[in-house]
Each structure stands twice: as structure tokens, then as C-alpha cells.
Design an enzyme around this catalytic site. Structure first.
Site, short mmCIF file in Angstrom:
data_model
loop_
_atom_site.label_atom_id
_atom_site.label_comp_id
_atom_site.label_asym_id
_atom_site.label_seq_id
_atom_site.Cartn_x
_atom_site.Cartn_y
_atom_site.Cartn_z
N ARG A 95 -21.28 31.69 -22.51
CA ARG A 95 -21.83 33.02 -22.77
C ARG A 95 -20.82 33.87 -23.52
NH1 ARG A 95 -23.61 36.68 -17.80
NH2 ARG A 95 -21.37 36.98 -17.65
N CYS A 133 -29.23 31.40 -14.01
CA CYS A 133 -27.80 31.30 -13.73
C CYS A 133 -27.32 32.45 -12.85
CB CYS A 133 -26.99 31.19 -15.01
SG CYS A 133 -27.27 32.56 -16.13
N HIS A 192 -16.14 0.60 -24.96
CA HIS A 192 -14.69 0.44 -24.92
C HIS A 192 -14.23 -0.17 -23.60
CE1 HIS A 192 -10.55 1.84 -24.19
NE2 HIS A 192 -10.40 1.53 -25.46
C1 PEP Z 1 -26.70 37.75 -14.09
O1 PEP Z 1 -26.83 38.89 -14.49
O2 PEP Z 1 -27.46 37.21 -13.28
C2 PEP Z 1 -25.59 36.95 -14.58
C3 PEP Z 1 -25.52 35.67 -14.32
O3 PEP Z 1 -24.61 37.59 -15.28
P1 PEP Z 1 -23.46 38.43 -14.60
O4 PEP Z 1 -23.52 38.20 -13.13
O5 PEP Z 1 -22.22 37.96 -15.22
O6 PEP Z 1 -23.86 39.80 -15.01
MG MG Z 2 -25.68 39.64 -16.11
#
Ligand code: PEP
Ligand code: MG
Length: 756
Positions: A536, A704, A398
Site C-alpha cells: 500500500r 485487510c 534445480h
Molecule cells: C483499514 O482501514 O481497515 C486499514 C486496513 O488501513 P489502516 O488500518 O492502516 O487505516
Molecule cells: Mg485505513
């Protein structure tokens, strides 16, 4: 208008029939007449559309209304467009016309009754007015009801805000612009793309072919980086070949739509076309060009050995002299970025990063607009700017098409333009060479040719993603250039509502809850368009809900951290889970294929299996949904193979919890904080074995938890084979550097050990 049939088959159409069948219809008719392999099609003519307008009395109301609109007032424009489109959608199709459409559709039996429905405006596709995406296309339309609906939508598209705006600016009278609708057998292309029958910038005798796996929409929309082949017509050879990583493809979703799926790993990097196919495509292109007398922009598709020519229209923008006047040189040029020169010319100005059509409000005359990919809503802003730079797309996306038409220099497919360039930074764009320089430079052509070394952006094999909790942080998170979102915690969004999910259910306000969730997640998906976003499901402990409206019904727990949270809560309170799933479902239905869902606090594969079953019951196509789990309870690390057998697509270490549950250390308790050790050997042993198991099974494994934002831990994780890490916004730069450095060290060490 002279009497014309309501329906015309391709075989009956010639290029003079544009007033009846529009540019697209006429072009297809001509193509089929000269023997090109065009899939079967018929056209609902503009005459039929006119009759519809007249019989419904819309010719009187709509045009009078549009004549009054100030198209530069976007609020007025939107309102007028909505009124006109609604009127078209609500009006009845005359019974006789309906009957004719139905019987033509029935005649297309060999098409298995699956068609593409495309609008073919009588002013669209003509020289000087080819605004890509101006009108509608519906792929995969099946059944009479859907067909009639798609036709009506195409008609209504004539009165979209963009279309009204263009017509006003280009001096077309709304009354005299008609629309026809092409109904064509849908070719389920295994590979598809576009071709310019001459070089779109220089006009050289070269066929430029871009293509990727699946349906051609991916290439046309610029949502994938396609392979590119340059075929020289004089030497009859493929003289240039650029094989891209073709990770995603758009395929038919079986119902009235398409979906984006990952391409089989073994063919992602494989050349799409053989030389023979390139030669055949180029030959078809030449037939079209010769016949029409002007270079063509052709859409093609291939199924097995069959090549289909799907569409052809003139390229409107080849100029005899595309060179900008080369100004004097300073000798201090620094190249910031490189992409494909899509629209020639040189311009300097201040960068304005446009992440969303909403940002276009800040674009001023003479700015350099830098964006992931332009879309039709951005065109008013594109008109103002001195140059356009995009992350994505090829010569036919585009941004490329519209920039050429506007005469605005453009560089597309820079991959990292929106990350490397900064708002307010002054740069110079060379739209021919595809280069972006620091500062307001004066560049001589020779000098740009002589530049040999181009600063490479930091690219890591291990993806570096970002954690997001609040949708308002999405833009800032995206600005880090992260490769996606490795964790979107939706509880922050829900907590912000100050009412528990149970409250929404008890007060019959479920829709409100779904909408809030939908909007919040969508903000993040939009900011990370085309990149994975793992959302999540709800994971708030009961004590966090306590003070909210509805909190009084939350159970009182002695240890909420070990209590009713995460997937265990959702499995037991199906209503709350269902509302979340409804929001996800709507997003998937909107085409957000980058949405993945991650279940928190899983301790047994049965929980994953049960959650997936529930989603399926609620209408989610679970076989095609990206569903994964957090590994934050030792049991899930230990049972990872069983999770994989159960069908998880990815796993992500939630080390915040994994550490506390492995070491029996309350993560929030300062008295034992000194004993909270991410690199405790037991934690590392769990992580290591889970990584190896995921890798052996080809399952993406990520992190994470906060440890993913800490360089020493990330170094260890990369050394142990993690496939992605997700860090906090502020840590992205240092984590990217850690990852890059670690990867280089691994390569260096392996080279050294080979030489030893
Ligand atoms: C963890 O447990 O590492 C996570 C990322 O989840 P939370 O910190 O939300 O428990
Ligand atoms: Mg956790």
C-alpha cells in the site's frame, strides 16, 4: 589450444567441438546436424574468449588471484569473484572480434534480431558436472549493444562465486576451463518445457515431459508446477498425465527481458499437450538419445504447430540400482507430506527450513533442508544435508537436478513442505516414493507402497493472506503459510526512519529514502516469493509525522483522520509519490512480478486514474502492473463499478476506516468504542454490494481491515463471496480454519438442497 575460428554456426559444429563451443554449443550443433528442429544459432567460441582474456591482459591477473582463494571462506570467495567479474566486464572486446559478432548477428535476419544468449562452458554440461544455473542465460536480447553486453556477462559468469567454488571442489583448474557463448534465435514459445528421454530415476524406457504455458524458463527454474506426461516407448502410449493449475507464465516483455503474467483463466487447467504432441516430442527425444548414446535432458518449445528442440544434454544420474537398503519396519509411520520423488534414497534428520540463502548458514551436516525452491547459492548447504524437500518444482527443477547429482534424497513439489514441517522436527524422507514421515523411521518398501491415505493439507478456495507492517515480521508472516500479503503498510517502514519523506527531499537524500523502501519491501517480497504481495502506498496521518525530523513542516490539522493522508496526499505531493513509485519500479525491474500496489483512502475513481497516469509518466508499465484500491470510504464502495471501469485489478476492504466513516465513529476513541460495529447493517450492505459487483466483473475482492481477522465476520464474508481475506499473523490459523469450515458448509448445504 589449436587455432579455431572465433565464430561457428551450428551447421559447422559437431560433438567433438566441445573445447571450442562448450557442451551446450556442441550439443546444439549435433542436434541440428541430425535434423532436429533447432532454432538458428551461432557460437562465439572459447577461442574468442581466450583471445579476449589475453588481449586484455586478464589471463595474467585473474588466474593468479583465483589460485590464492580459500573457497570455503565465503567472504574471500565473494571478493575474488567480484574482482574477476569486474575485470572481465571492464575489459574491451577486441575490435576484430566485435566486428565478426556483429556481422554474424546481422546474418540472423529471419530471427527478427531477437536472440537468447547463453553461456556454454567447456566443463559445464558434461557428465558429473551439470550444476544447473551455474552460468548465464539472457533471453530476449535485441540490438548489437545489448548482445555484446550479454556476451561479456556470460564470460564474466565463469568467475561467479558458485562457479569458482564448484571448480575448486570438483578439481577443475580455472585456467583450463573456458567458456563459449551461444547466440540463438529466440523462439517465443507458446508452450514449453523439458523432457527426460528416459526415466531420470529408474532409467525405464519412458519419456517424462513437463511443460507449461509461455517460455520454458518457468519450468526449468521450478517457478511453476508444470503438467507432466509420461510416454511409454514400448506401448507408444501416454501412460500417465498430471494436469496442473498453470496460473502463471513467463513471456517476452518486449524489451530486453521477460515478465511473469497470469495465464488466461480458461486454459490454466487445460492440458498443455495433445497426445500427438507428446508422441512427437518423445520421438525427437529418442532421436537425440540414440544419437548421443545416453539418455538426454531436453528443453523444448512449441509455437503453433512447430516443435523446437532448444537444448539437450545428458542426464548424468541414472543409477543401475537406485534403491536404498530398506531398514526394518516399526509399523508406526505417519505421513506428513507428499511430493514427487526426485532423487532416490531414504534419510532421517532434523528439519531446517531455509527461506532464504542467508538461512543456509544454520544448516548443519545431516539436517533435512526444507525450502520453497533451492537456488544455486544454496548448493554449498545442499551438499551437507541428508535430504532436501521443496514446496515447488517438478522432476527437472534445480533442486531435483542438483540433488540427484549430489546423491541426496529429495522430494520436490510438496507445495506445503515449508509450512507443514517445523524447524527441529525429526522426519524421514523417502526420495523415491516422494513421502515425508514423522520421526526417524525405518521403512520397508512394501509398507510405503501399502500406505493409502495421505493427510491432505488445508487448502481453501478463498485465499487466506496475511497483513504485514514491518519487514522483520515477513518471515514469521510467511511461516503461517499464508497465500500472500493482502496488505503491506509501508508507513511503518517510513516511520521507522524517523524522518518525513519531505525531509529526505529537502535534504537531497531521496536515494536513501528509495533504498530504505526498496529494501524493506524486497524483504517481504522475498519471503513470499511467487505469492502476491499488495504493497500500500503511504498512508500516515500528519500527526504521526509531527515528531519526526521534517515534521515541523507538516500541516496542522484538526482532524488528521479525515485529513491529508493516503492517495490524496500523494496526488498533491508528486515528489513524495514519485520516490515510492521509484522503489516499486526497481522491484518490478528486478522481476518481482508478485508486487501489486494498492492505493489507500480513495474516494473517487479519478484519484485512481490520476495516480496511474503519474506512475505511467514515471516509466511504470501500468497496463501490466497489478494496481488496486482500498475500499475504506463509503463513496468508494458505492462507486465500485466506476473503479472497475477505470481498470482496478483488485479491491480490498479497509474496514477499520470503512466502519468509522460509515458510522461516524472515531476508531481510536474509546468513548464510542461500543458503537464501533463491523457487522452494522449499513457496513455489511456496502461490503455486500461491492463484493457482488467485483465478482460480476471478475475482480479480486479482499479484506485487510481487522475484521478480516475475526472469525464471525470472515464466515459472513465467505458466505457472501469474498475472493480472499487478509488477516494478522496471529490469526491466520483460525481464519484458515474458519474459511475451510465455511466453504465446506456452503458445499454441504448446496448438496442438501439439491437432494431435497
Ligand atoms: C483499514 O482501514 O481497515 C486499514 C486496513 O488501513 P489502516 O488500518 O492502516 O487505516
Ligand atoms: Mg485505513
Amino acid at each position: 589450444m589449436k587455432e579455431m575460428p572465433d565464430i561457428l554456426w551450428l551447421e559447422e559444429i559437431r560433438k567433438e567441438d566441445i573445447p571450442a563451443v562448450g557442451g551446450k554449443g556442441a550439443s546444439l550443433g549435433e542436434m541440428s546436424a541430425i535434423g532436429l528442429p533447432v532454432p538458428r544459432a551461432f557460437v562465439v567460441t572459447s577461442y574468442a574468449f581466450r583471445q579476449f582474456l589475453v588481449e586484455a591482459g586478464l589471463d595474467k591477473t585473474i588466474f593468479a588471484d583465483l589460485a590464492e582463494v580459500d573457497v570455503d571462506n565465503s567472504v574471500d570467495l565473494e571478493k575474488a569473484a567480484t574482482r574477476a567479474k569486474d575485470a572481465v566486464m571492464k575489459a574491451r572486446i577486441p575490435a576484430l572480434l566485435k566486428k565478426k559478432i556483429k556481422s554474424a548477428y546481422e546474418e540472423m535476419e529471419d530471427s527478427r534480431m531477437v536472440v537468447a544468449v547463453r553461456s556454454s562452458a567447456t566443463a559445464e554440461d558434461l557428465p558429473d558436472a551439470s550444476f544447473a544455473g551455474q552460468q548465464e542465460t539472457y533471453l530476449n536480447v535485441k540490438g548489437e549493444k545489448n548482445l555484446l553486453f550479454a556476451i561479456q556477462k556470460c564470460w564474466a559468469s565463469l568467475y561467479g562465486a558458485r562457479a569458482i567454488y564448484y571448480r575448486a571442489k570438483q578439481g577443475f583448474d580455472h585456467q583450463s576451463v573456458n567458456i563459449a557463448v551461444v547466440i540463438q534465435q529466440l523462439v517465443f514459445s507458446e508452450k514449453a518445457g523439458v523432457m527426460f528421454t528416459s526415466h531420470p530415476v529408474t532409467g525405464e524406457q519412458q519419456s517424462i515431459i513437463e511443460g507449461s504455458w509461455g517460455l520454458g524458463e518457468a519450468v526449468v527454474s521450478g517457478s511453476v508446477s508444470p503438467d507432466k506426461y509420461v510416454f511409454d516407448q514400448k506401448s507408444e502410449k501416454v501412460v500417465d498425465r498430471l494436469i496442473a493449475n498453470k496460473r502463471y507464465q513467463i513471456i517476452s516483455s518486449g524489451e530486453n527481458g521477460t515478465k511473469t503474467v497470469e495465464v488466461r483463466k480458461d486454459i490454466q487447467d487445460a492440458p498443455l499437450l495433445t497426445d500427438d504432441e507428446v508422441r512427437k516430442l518423445a520421438a525427437f527425444g529418442k532421436v537425440a538419445e540414440t544419437h548421443y548414446g545416453v539418455p538426454q535432458d531436453v528443453e523444448w518449445g512449441i509455437v503453433g504447430d512447430n516443435i523446437y528442440i532448444l537444448q539437450s544434454r545428458p542426464i548424468t544420474t541414472i543409477r543401475a540400482s537406485a534403491q536404498a537398503t530398506p531398514p526394518a519396519e516399526t509399523g508406526t509411520e505417519k505421513i506428513l507430506l507428499q511430493g514427487q520423488g526426485a532423487s532416490p534414497g531414504i534419510a532421517s534428520g532434523k528439519v531446517v527450513i531455509v527461506r532464504d540463502v542467508k538461512d543456509t548458514g544454520i544448516v548443519k551436516d545431516g539436517d533435512i533442508m526444507v525450502t520453497q525452491m533451492t537456488n544455486p547459492d544454496m548448493v554449498p548447504a545442499m551438499r551437507k544435508v541428508a535430504a532436501i524437500v521443496t514446496d515447488e518444482g517438478g522432476m527437472t527443477c534445480h533442486a531435483a537436478i542438483v540433488s540427484r547429482e549430489l546423491g541426496t534424497p529429495a522430494v520436490v513439489g510438496t507445495k506445503t513442505g515449508t509450512q507443514v514441517l517445523r524447524n527441529g522436527q525429526t522426519v524421514t524422507v523417502d526420495g523415491e516414493k516422494g513421502l515425508i514421515y514423522e520421526g526417524a523411521l525405518t521403512i520397508s518398501r512394501e509398507k510405503t507402497r501399502a500406505v493409502e491415505s495421505i493427510a491432505a493439507p488445508v487448502i481453501t478456495a478463498t485465499s487466506v493472506k496475511v497483513n504485514v507492517s514491518m519487514p522483520e515480521a515477513a518471515a514469521r508472516a510467511a511461516a503461517t503459510g499464508a497465500d500472500g500479503v493482502g496488505l503491506l503498510r509501508i508507513e511503518h517502514l517510513i516511520l521507522g526512519l524517523n524522518k518525513t519523506p519531505g525531509w529526505f527531499i529537502a535534504n537531497n537524500r531521496e536515494e536513501e529514502f528509495i533504498q530504505e523502501l526498496y529494501r524493506g519491501i524486497k524483504t517481504v517480497l522475498d519471503a513470499f516469493y511467487g505469492k502476491p504481495v499488495w504493497v500500500r502506498t503511504l498512508d500516515a496521518p500528519t500527526d504521526e509525522f509531527r515528531n519526526m525530523a521534517g515534521g515541523e513542516t507538516e500541516p496542522i490539522e484538526h482532524n488528521p483522520m479525515l485529513g491529508w493522508r493516503g492517495i490524496r496526499r500523494d496526488l498533491q505531493s508528486a515528489d513524495q509519490f514519485r520516490l515510492q513509485v521509484e522503489a516499486f519500479k526497481r522491484l518490478w525491474e528486478q522481476g518481482y512480478d508478485n508486487l501489486g500496489i494498492m492505493f489507500p483512502m480513495v474516494s473517487h475513481p479519478q484519484e485512481f486514474i490520476r495516480a496511474r497516469e503519474m506512475m505511467k509518466q514515471w516509466g511504470v508499465d501500468v497496463d501490466n502492473a497489478t494496481l488496486g484500491v482500498m475500499i475504506e470510504i463509503p463513496s468508494s464502495a458505492i462507486l465500485i463499478q466506476d473503479f472497475i471501469n477505470a481498470g482496478i485489478r483488485f479491491a480490498s476492504f479497509g474496514t477499520n476506516d470503512l466502519i468509522q466513516y460509515t458510522l461516524a465513529i472515531d476508531r481510536n476513541n474509546q468513548h464510542v468504542a461500543g458503537m464501533y460495529q463491523p457487522k452494522h447493517p449499513a457496513v455489511l450492505a456496502l461490503i455486500d454490494s461491492a463484493i457482488q459487483c467485483c465478482r460480476e466483473n471478475g475482480v479480486e475482492v479482499s479484506i485487510c481491515g481487522q475484521a478480516g481477522s475475526e472469525p464471525p465476520m470472515v464466515k459472513w464474508l465467505v458466505e457472501h463471496g469474498i475472493t480472499s481475506v487478509s488477516a494478522n499473523i496471529d490469526a491466520i490459523a483460525k481464519i484458515r480454519e474458519t474459511v475451510a469450515r465455511t466453504e465446506k458448509q456452503i458445499l454441504l448445504e448446496s448438496a442438501r438442497s439439491r437432494n431435497a
